[in-house]
Design a protein around this motif. Structure first.
Motif, PDB file in Angstrom:
ATOM      1  N   VAL A 191      -5.395   8.409  -2.048  1.00 28.79           N
ATOM      2  CA  VAL A 191      -5.292   6.647  -1.898  1.00 28.79           C
ATOM      3  C   VAL A 191      -3.977   6.364  -1.735  1.00 28.79           C
ATOM      4  CG1 VAL A 191      -6.075   4.788  -3.303  1.00 28.79           C
ATOM      5  CG2 VAL A 191      -7.567   6.906  -2.934  1.00 28.79           C
ATOM      6  N   ASP A 192      -3.132   6.746  -2.406  1.00 29.62           N
ATOM      7  CA  ASP A 192      -1.679   6.340  -2.355  1.00 29.62           C
ATOM      8  C   ASP A 192      -1.179   6.556  -1.119  1.00 29.62           C
ATOM      9  OD1 ASP A 192       0.868   5.293  -3.662  1.00 29.62           O
ATOM     10  OD2 ASP A 192       1.437   7.190  -4.020  1.00 29.62           O
ATOM     11  N   GLU A 193      -1.347   7.722  -0.696  1.00 22.85           N
ATOM     12  CA  GLU A 193      -0.803   7.899   0.903  1.00 22.85           C
ATOM     13  C   GLU A 193      -1.519   7.071   1.837  1.00 22.85           C
ATOM     14  OE1 GLU A 193      -1.179  11.651   3.888  1.00 22.85           O
ATOM     15  OE2 GLU A 193      -1.117  12.133   1.767  1.00 22.85           O
ATOM     16  N   ALA A 194      -2.899   6.808   1.921  1.00 20.32           N
ATOM     17  CA  ALA A 194      -3.444   5.840   2.709  1.00 20.32           C
ATOM     18  C   ALA A 194      -2.728   4.491   2.746  1.00 20.32           C
ATOM     19  CB  ALA A 194      -4.871   5.616   2.362  1.00 20.32           C
ATOM     20  N   ASN A 195      -2.384   4.109   1.537  1.00 15.50           N
ATOM     21  CA  ASN A 195      -1.920   2.720   1.077  1.00 15.50           C
ATOM     22  C   ASN A 195      -0.470   2.911   1.847  1.00 15.50           C
ATOM     23  OD1 ASN A 195      -1.186   0.299   0.057  1.00 15.50           O
ATOM     24  ND2 ASN A 195      -1.701   0.726  -1.923  1.00 15.50           N
ATOM     25  N   ALA A 196       0.285   3.853   1.865  1.00 13.56           N
ATOM     26  CA  ALA A 196       1.554   3.833   2.404  1.00 13.56           C
ATOM     27  C   ALA A 196       1.353   3.892   3.854  1.00 13.56           C
ATOM     28  CB  ALA A 196       2.263   5.130   2.129  1.00 13.56           C
ATOM     29  N   VAL A 197       0.487   4.362   4.457  1.00 14.07           N
ATOM     30  CA  VAL A 197       0.051   4.322   6.006  1.00 14.07           C
ATOM     31  C   VAL A 197      -0.312   3.050   6.243  1.00 14.07           C
ATOM     32  CG1 VAL A 197      -1.287   5.182   7.807  1.00 14.07           C
ATOM     33  CG2 VAL A 197      -0.411   6.625   6.261  1.00 14.07           C
ATOM     34  N   LEU A 198      -1.069   2.056   5.441  1.00 11.64           N
ATOM     35  CA  LEU A 198      -1.320   0.619   5.739  1.00 11.64           C
ATOM     36  C   LEU A 198      -0.115   0.074   5.782  1.00 11.64           C
ATOM     37  CD1 LEU A 198      -4.657  -0.010   3.929  1.00 11.64           C
ATOM     38  CD2 LEU A 198      -4.287   0.276   6.219  1.00 11.64           C
ATOM     39  N   GLY A 199       0.741   0.388   4.785  1.00 11.67           N
ATOM     40  CA  GLY A 199       2.299  -0.262   4.952  1.00 11.67           C
ATOM     41  C   GLY A 199       2.900  -0.208   6.211  1.00 11.67           C
ATOM     42  N   LEU A 200       2.856   1.008   6.719  1.00  9.20           N
ATOM     43  CA  LEU A 200       3.162   1.166   8.233  1.00  9.20           C
ATOM     44  C   LEU A 200       2.632   0.380   9.209  1.00  9.20           C
ATOM     45  CD1 LEU A 200       4.044   4.962   8.189  1.00  9.20           C
ATOM     46  CD2 LEU A 200       5.749   3.196   8.102  1.00  9.20           C
ATOM     47  N   LEU A 201       1.101   0.090   9.096  1.00 13.78           N
ATOM     48  CA  LEU A 201       0.416  -0.481   9.994  1.00 13.78           C
ATOM     49  C   LEU A 201       0.972  -1.990   9.792  1.00 13.78           C
ATOM     50  CD1 LEU A 201      -1.710  -0.954  12.051  1.00 13.78           C
ATOM     51  CD2 LEU A 201      -3.531  -0.735  10.019  1.00 13.78           C
ATOM     52  N   ARG A 202       0.945  -2.532   8.505  1.00 17.87           N
ATOM     53  CA  ARG A 202       1.607  -3.902   8.461  1.00 17.87           C
ATOM     54  C   ARG A 202       2.691  -4.100   9.186  1.00 17.87           C
ATOM     55  NH1 ARG A 202       1.546  -6.364   2.989  1.00 17.87           N
ATOM     56  NH2 ARG A 202       1.605  -8.186   4.256  1.00 17.87           N
ATOM     57  N   LEU A 203       3.734  -3.211   9.320  1.00 22.33           N
ATOM     58  CA  LEU A 203       4.758  -3.488  10.014  1.00 22.33           C
ATOM     59  C   LEU A 203       4.751  -3.543  11.451  1.00 22.33           C
ATOM     60  CD1 LEU A 203       7.145  -0.704   8.876  1.00 22.33           C
ATOM     61  CD2 LEU A 203       7.147  -2.825   8.459  1.00 22.33           C
ATOM     62  N   GLN A 204       3.618  -3.180  12.141  1.00 23.33           N
ATOM     63  CA  GLN A 204       3.020  -3.389  13.306  1.00 23.33           C
ATOM     64  C   GLN A 204       2.287  -4.731  13.525  1.00 23.33           C
ATOM     65  OE1 GLN A 204       3.548  -1.149  16.086  1.00 23.33           O
ATOM     66  NE2 GLN A 204       5.070  -0.025  14.976  1.00 23.33           N
ATOM     67  N   THR A 205       1.652  -4.999  12.522  1.00 21.65           N
ATOM     68  CA  THR A 205       0.891  -6.149  12.647  1.00 21.65           C
ATOM     69  C   THR A 205       1.404  -7.506  12.004  1.00 21.65           C
ATOM     70  OG1 THR A 205      -0.391  -5.662  10.800  1.00 21.65           O
ATOM     71  CG2 THR A 205      -1.202  -5.049  12.736  1.00 21.65           C
ATOM     72  N   ALA A 206       2.810  -7.436  11.603  1.00 25.33           N
ATOM     73  CA  ALA A 206       3.334  -8.429  11.115  1.00 25.33           C
ATOM     74  C   ALA A 206       3.318  -9.964  11.376  1.00 25.33           C
ATOM     75  CB  ALA A 206       4.867  -8.327  10.736  1.00 25.33           C
ATOM     76  N   GLY A 207       3.183 -10.141  12.620  1.00 29.37           N
ATOM     77  CA  GLY A 207       3.010 -11.395  13.419  1.00 29.37           C
ATOM     78  C   GLY A 207       1.429 -11.592  13.595  1.00 29.37           C
ATOM     79  N   ASP A 208       0.660 -10.840  13.370  1.00 26.56           N
ATOM     80  CA  ASP A 208      -0.723 -11.420  13.825  1.00 26.56           C
ATOM     81  C   ASP A 208      -1.395 -11.863  12.324  1.00 26.56           C
ATOM     82  OD1 ASP A 208      -3.607 -10.939  13.911  1.00 26.56           O
ATOM     83  OD2 ASP A 208      -3.196  -9.409  15.392  1.00 26.56           O
ATOM     84  N   ALA A 209      -1.646 -13.328  12.465  1.00 22.07           N
ATOM     85  CA  ALA A 209      -1.969 -14.075  11.251  1.00 22.07           C
ATOM     86  C   ALA A 209      -3.592 -13.757  10.889  1.00 22.07           C
ATOM     87  CB  ALA A 209      -1.847 -15.480  11.609  1.00 22.07           C
ATOM     88  N   ALA A 210      -4.271 -13.074  11.763  1.00 19.54           N
ATOM     89  CA  ALA A 210      -5.676 -12.644  11.587  1.00 19.54           C
ATOM     90  C   ALA A 210      -5.779 -11.441  10.940  1.00 19.54           C
ATOM     91  CB  ALA A 210      -6.519 -12.507  12.930  1.00 19.54           C
ATOM     92  N   ILE A 211      -4.899 -10.378  11.262  1.00 23.35           N
ATOM     93  CA  ILE A 211      -4.939  -9.153  10.639  1.00 23.35           C
ATOM     94  C   ILE A 211      -3.920  -8.788   9.409  1.00 23.35           C
ATOM     95  CG2 ILE A 211      -4.715  -6.645  11.327  1.00 23.35           C
ATOM     96  CD1 ILE A 211      -5.772  -7.267  13.937  1.00 23.35           C
ATOM     97  N   ASP A 212      -2.835  -9.166   9.663  1.00 22.56           N
ATOM     98  CA  ASP A 212      -1.850  -8.784   8.248  1.00 22.56           C
ATOM     99  C   ASP A 212      -2.291  -9.350   6.859  1.00 22.56           C
ATOM    100  OD1 ASP A 212       0.714  -7.405   7.569  1.00 22.56           O
ATOM    101  OD2 ASP A 212       1.096  -9.705   7.080  1.00 22.56           O
TER     102      ASP A 212
END
Length: 186
Positions: free
Chosen positions: A38-59
């Motif tokens: 679960v912790d690892e999945a959370n870290a991957v979501l952190g990387l995904l957030r780097l890709q979606t930082a400008g997306d006001a619907a997803i981030d």
């Protein structure tokens, strides 16, 4: 509230760690493996957030989910189903259901399975999905071995579905999906 003054305690140097109720267990027991996934999945979501930082619907969705995954970790670190500790609730899984429906409503129907890829953000969402699925498998195993909050499994199942739908949204609402072509290399 959590207060961490000392990070290196040396308490795990012999291969054990403490659960939320104070019980000492080996670091390779199923509960710790599930918590780690679960912790690892959370870290991957952190990387995904780097890709979606400008997306006001997803981030903002991802930011909330990261907090919920910490809640799930807190839930898993205390054995049993109930108790006064932090536990995931049905409303959190229901919110994921609503988000899946809302995000999927704008996507064209699929005519094939989707290969992980497309945009960097979509590829990262696929990585998040597979990481969450691994966490789900471990939590399912833990639930088969001992009493566990049933929302833990339900939440992870919904969350991986949401990551799939978000991958399609991040691929130009499905227009950039990389579709599987059965037997293409024969």
């Amino acid at each position: 509230m959590v207060k961490l003054d000392v990070i290196t305690t040396r308490g795990g140097d012999a291969g054990e760690t403490s659960l939320g109720d104070g019980t000492r267990v080996r670091k390779d027991v199923l509960r710790i493996e599930a918590m780690g996934a679960v912790d690892e999945a959370n870290a991957v979501l952190g990387l995904l957030r780097l890709q979606t930082a400008g997306d006001a619907a997803i981030d903002p969705i991802l930011a909330r989910i990261q907090n919920e995954l910490f809640d799930l970790g807190a839930d898993l670190c205390v054995p049993g189903e109930g108790g006064a500790r932090l536990r995931l609730e049905a409303a959190q899984s229901a919110r994921l259901d609503a988000e899946i429906a809302a995000q999927n409503a704008e996507l064209p129907p699929l005519t094939s399975f989707v290969l992980p890829g497309g945009t960097p953000a979509a590829a990262m969402a696929h990585l998040a999905r597979t990481s969450i699925r691994r966490a789900e498998r471990l939590v399912v195993g833990l639930a088969a071995a001992e009493a566990l909050n049933p929302e833990a499994v339900r939440y992870l199942n919904r969350l991986s579905d949401l990551m799939f739908v978000l991958s399609r949204r991040l691929n130009g609402n499905g227009t950039g999906d990389v579709l599987w072509v059965p037997g293409a290399t024969r």
